[in-house]
Design a protein around this motif. Structure first.
Motif, PDB file in Angstrom:
ATOM      1  N   ALA A 228       0.832  -1.209   0.000  1.00 46.43           N
ATOM      2  CA  ALA A 228       0.000   0.000   0.000  1.00 46.43           C
ATOM      3  C   ALA A 228       0.864   1.257   0.000  1.00 46.43           C
ATOM      4  CB  ALA A 228      -0.930  -0.010   1.213  1.00 46.43           C
ATOM      5  N   GLU A 229       1.869   1.306   0.886  1.00 45.75           N
ATOM      6  CA  GLU A 229       2.598   2.558   1.093  1.00 45.75           C
ATOM      7  C   GLU A 229       3.725   2.755   0.084  1.00 45.75           C
ATOM      8  OE1 GLU A 229       3.636   3.194   5.229  1.00 45.75           O
ATOM      9  OE2 GLU A 229       1.775   2.209   5.860  1.00 45.75           O
ATOM     10  N   LEU A 230       4.424   1.694  -0.280  1.00 50.22           N
ATOM     11  CA  LEU A 230       5.568   1.856  -1.177  1.00 50.22           C
ATOM     12  C   LEU A 230       5.167   1.711  -2.649  1.00 50.22           C
ATOM     13  CD1 LEU A 230       8.318  -0.065   0.850  1.00 50.22           C
ATOM     14  CD2 LEU A 230       7.788   2.381   0.878  1.00 50.22           C
ATOM     15  N   LEU A 231       4.362   0.693  -2.946  1.00 51.51           N
ATOM     16  CA  LEU A 231       3.953   0.500  -4.346  1.00 51.51           C
ATOM     17  C   LEU A 231       2.706   1.301  -4.688  1.00 51.51           C
ATOM     18  CD1 LEU A 231       4.188  -3.337  -5.099  1.00 51.51           C
ATOM     19  CD2 LEU A 231       5.809  -1.534  -5.720  1.00 51.51           C
ATOM     20  N   LYS A 234      -3.483  -1.168  -4.809  1.00 53.04           N
ATOM     21  CA  LYS A 234      -4.807  -1.169  -4.193  1.00 53.04           C
ATOM     22  C   LYS A 234      -4.874  -2.370  -3.241  1.00 53.04           C
ATOM     23  CE  LYS A 234      -9.654  -1.202  -5.300  1.00 53.04           C
ATOM     24  NZ  LYS A 234     -10.527  -1.872  -6.258  1.00 53.04           N
ATOM     25  N   VAL A 235      -4.953  -2.068  -1.961  1.00 52.20           N
ATOM     26  CA  VAL A 235      -4.862  -3.116  -0.945  1.00 52.20           C
ATOM     27  C   VAL A 235      -6.122  -3.125  -0.089  1.00 52.20           C
ATOM     28  CG1 VAL A 235      -3.619  -3.848   1.130  1.00 52.20           C
ATOM     29  CG2 VAL A 235      -2.335  -3.007  -0.858  1.00 52.20           C
ATOM     30  N   ASP A 236      -6.722  -4.280   0.065  1.00 50.25           N
ATOM     31  CA  ASP A 236      -7.821  -4.455   1.009  1.00 50.25           C
ATOM     32  C   ASP A 236      -7.226  -5.138   2.241  1.00 50.25           C
ATOM     33  OD1 ASP A 236      -9.945  -5.400   2.530  1.00 50.25           O
ATOM     34  OD2 ASP A 236     -11.190  -5.842   0.768  1.00 50.25           O
ATOM     35  N   ARG A 239      -9.443  -7.911   4.137  1.00 54.01           N
ATOM     36  CA  ARG A 239      -9.519  -9.206   3.456  1.00 54.01           C
ATOM     37  C   ARG A 239      -8.154  -9.714   3.034  1.00 54.01           C
ATOM     38  NH1 ARG A 239     -13.996  -6.693   1.187  1.00 54.01           N
ATOM     39  NH2 ARG A 239     -16.001  -7.635   1.707  1.00 54.01           N
ATOM     40  N   ARG A 240      -7.119  -8.905   3.294  1.00 52.23           N
ATOM     41  CA  ARG A 240      -5.751  -9.275   2.895  1.00 52.23           C
ATOM     42  C   ARG A 240      -5.661  -9.631   1.412  1.00 52.23           C
ATOM     43  NH1 ARG A 240      -4.885 -12.083   8.322  1.00 52.23           N
ATOM     44  NH2 ARG A 240      -3.993 -10.429   9.598  1.00 52.23           N
ATOM     45  N   ARG A 241      -6.067  -8.667   0.589  1.00 48.32           N
ATOM     46  CA  ARG A 241      -6.001  -8.862  -0.860  1.00 48.32           C
ATOM     47  C   ARG A 241      -5.354  -7.661  -1.509  1.00 48.32           C
ATOM     48  NH1 ARG A 241     -12.030 -10.890  -1.973  1.00 48.32           N
ATOM     49  NH2 ARG A 241     -12.305  -8.639  -2.164  1.00 48.32           N
TER      50      ARG A 241
END
Lengths: 489, 489
Positions: A228-231, A234-236, A239-241
């Protein structure tokens, strides 16, 4: 959704293979690794067939690889094949020592003295080139081996091969690929210490997998935070997706367990029994604090000895009544930081012995040798198992010890070990930086009532018995099948 | 909501006061700090009245505090009062050296060599006791001073006083309290290296405030992550709010700026002008790379010199044409880590000079002295300002330099400095661990076209001019008023 038999053949990739070879005269003699992981992977491979691809780690491995002209079986009649990659020694050095062990290991375990180290320079860039090349060589071999099998699943192990999922995906877009991290995973602050092409390579490399597996929720969540922070992927997080380049990647938690029956069978071997009797004679009626670790910067050996010294200082009632048995496996002694650390460990043990030792009582017994039988024997004998890493992906000692112990020994466990997330409730917890606190924990563990010890030992055994390496792999394959089946299109 | 005149009187609390006193014979001579912060706070206090509470830092401060019998004015006619707390020297040592500088500073800046340091022991517990006691002493003084004023607002500065908001809230439940962190803030992995009573104390102490202020979104978000993960508080990360013990705490971002006009007035002083001419003679037509820092573990001085060496190695066209002017203020030389670091800085500078120096050309000119005028003079003269900390709460050098520079100098700025979040777009960015990358950035900065330099210098000046310390305080007071007005009940 496609319905299919889930028993795909497997292509396993890891840096180190399950068997190593030594050259003895004209003979190549196979040695099987002691770890539960190798046994479990071998078991899975046996069940469904396939091949295990690894780097040749020494002259024996290279000779075995060359002699076979590619893939081979460790021994006549083995149900699966090995393929050992004979990497050019310079390439191997950059890939394995330069990047995997000296860069990524340090990063994921936060072992740097940040005001001075690390320092990226041309050597880093060269080593990274070797790492990329080694991962490419693996990718080529995996694609080749996979092509000989019917729709195999690919199980890629650890930080040595973090680029491999994406490199393999380029070659076989539809392949079901799982990457598992056996180490911790660095958070964004630590990962971004790496040069950008390294952290970007590691993250986007792993994101080539359908599923990325970790030992604990903590490591999985750190990976998600990095994405999420470096790349800015789109991170959930709930749900760890991760949505990445039109694909969906699942981060999943698979805490590795031990194979209790196999371990107990090992411990029943006559040679181990002999060692156990030897230890009993050596230790008499001493209470025993045991540690068993690779001699590794992250294992916190020095502070462990200092804590034991504090125990003897503040609780003199334990003097002459307790022995700290420290069984360390030598490790990476070609790396200066490890040599320095080995010296510091010896010095810390010596300091305790010089301050408190008496004729007939050596407070710390430190051995540095590859002596698995001594450790198996000591597991039975300890009163306190001291597992205090500053950080640890999982730590299987915390599971092996309680499985073999015969004295309702107490587990003193660092909150920073991956195993803490499963076993913390029945252990005596410690902050691994708190020397005074660890001394207090050792005292509490040594002083615990027999009832409480028995209750905790039972609870630990129950918990540890629940997760076997076979189930660990089965869960991964099930999730991988589901992730592949639910792909869009 | 209550409508009220926002011009509350102020009670400011910081470890170091705005004026220090030296004993000269029978006289106490006041010395005003050079920083923009002290001037801004003094300005705010001047406007609305109030008092500034600080610790007496030396014999002069103690004498001033004792002589006045409590509160006093730095000089006749000053519009606000000072109160300097005469802490017992042992207490002060534990509070200031033991916890603030050696523990919390190291923690928030991640300066530990984790395999060996830190080691918590009884000394830590004693120092923590002193830290708690010193914060209590502050709380008592703040409550007393606040009681003499009409509904004052409390502005509490930095990691020295992290317990003070909660301790003050116990005494004055309705007080409007803002805590501002001038340093970075550790993430959960780093903060939890501290013993639990320390990290819990720091977090719950700061949560006594209505508003907790930080220089950048990154530090604010790390604080929120600590509250969520370590305290398991109810945190709204998007709105940056924490629900804590029936109260709502707001995390807010206030990047501190500089007072351009005051700084330029300083730089116009004849003494600075003389120094500038001296530097011009000394440096001739050399291109100048400048660094100006406290000699501090987090400032990355050693790798900076190494990067300059790499520049001279790989771009020999710069030899004899560029001088690295390094102006370092001595700092914390009673702390062993700082003494070691000072030695390493000198050695790194010497190594470059020995490898590349020639008669008439000393590549690195390193001075370690408290010489503000040399720095003000050098700001005008640099071609490249090199600000490469491994981590930094804000870094005002990155703002002061461009405000005073007269040669369209280029800012080479670490991505890990707080200032990067504001100025990164017009700087040449560097990864502070990447020695090769920093050498490349220096080359790029030195080689930049005049048009590009001018464009970036203009953009930096514009950006830097926008945020003054007076506005920094005004925004804090406005948010504090809003937070107090919107309290439930």
């Amino acid at each position: 959704m496609t319905a299919r038999d889930p028993a795909r053949p497997l292509v396993v990739a890891s840096n180190r293979g399950p068997v190593s070879f030594s050259v003895e005269g004209e003979e190549l003699v196979p040695h099987r690794g002691a770890g539960g992981l190798a046994a479990a992977m071998s078991g899975a491979l046996r069940a469904v067939g396939g091949v295990w691809v690894a780097a040749a780690m020494g002259d024996g491995d290279r000779a075995a690889a060359r002699r076979a002209g590619g893939r081979f079986r460790a021994e006549e009649g083995d149900p699966f094949e090995l393929r050992y990659l004979d990497l050019d020694p310079d390439l191997f050095d950059g890939y394995y020592n330069g990047i995997a062990n000296r860069t990524l290991w340090f990063c994921h375990h936060r072992l740097w003295n940040v005001p001075y180290e690390p320092r990226w320079d041309e050597g880093t860039a060269r080593a990274w080139g070797a790492y990329v090349e080694a991962n490419r060589t693996f990718a080529g071999a995996l694609a080749e081996e996979g092509g000989r099998l019917s729709a195999p699943a690919y199980l890629i192990q650890d930080y040595h091969l973090s680029l491999l999922p994406a490199l393999l995906r380029e070659r076989i877009p539809g392949a079901p690929v799982l990457h598992f991290s056996h180490s911790p995973f660095a958070g964004p602050d630590d990962l971004s210490i790496l040069p950008e092409d390294l952290w970007r390579g590691v993250l986007t490399g792993m994101l080539g997998a359908d599923v990325v597996g970790f030992h604990t929720p903590t490591w999985a969540d750190r990976f998600l935070a990095c994405c999420a922070e470096l790349l800015e992927a789109k991170v959930d997080r709930r749900r760890r997706r991760i949505e990445w380049r039109g694909r969906r990647v699942h981060a999943r938690v698979y805490p590795l367990g031990i194979d209790g029956p196999a371990l107990r069978a090992e411990a029943r071997r006559p040679s181990v029994r002999t060692r156990r009797r030897g230890l009993d004679r050596e230790l008499g009626d001493q209470a025993v604090v045991l540690r068993a670790d690779r001699l590794e910067l992250s294992k916190n050996v020095v502070r462990g000895f200092q804590a034991f010294g504090e125990l003897l200082r503040h609780h003199p009632e334990w003097r002459r009544r307790v022995t700290f048995l420290a069984c360390l496996y030598p490790s990476r002694q070609d790396v200066p930081e490890y040599r320095d650390y080995a010296r510091a460990c010896h010095a810390a043990a010596r300091a305790v012995n010089e301050e408190f030792g008496e004729p007939g009582w050596e407070p710390v017994r430190l051995s540095v040798e590859d002596d698995v039988e001594r450790v198996l024997a000591a597991y039975a004998r300890y009163d306190v198992l001291f597992v205090n890493p500053v950080v640890d992906g999982m730590n299987l000692v915390a599971k092996e010890g309680p499985a073999l112990n015969r004295r309702d020994g107490v587990l003193v466990l660092s909150r920073s070990a991956g195993a803490f997330e499963e076993l913390g409730g029945d252990a005596v917890p410690v902050n691994p930086f708190d020397v005074g606190g660890m001394a207090g924990a050792l005292h509490a563990a040594l002083s615990m009532s027999p009832e409480e010890r028995a209750r905790r030992a039972r609870a630990l055994r129950r918990r540890i018995g629940a997760g076997t390496p076979a189930r660990w792999i089965a869960r991964q394959l099930r999730d991988l099948e589901a992730a592949t089946a639910s792909r869009p299109g």
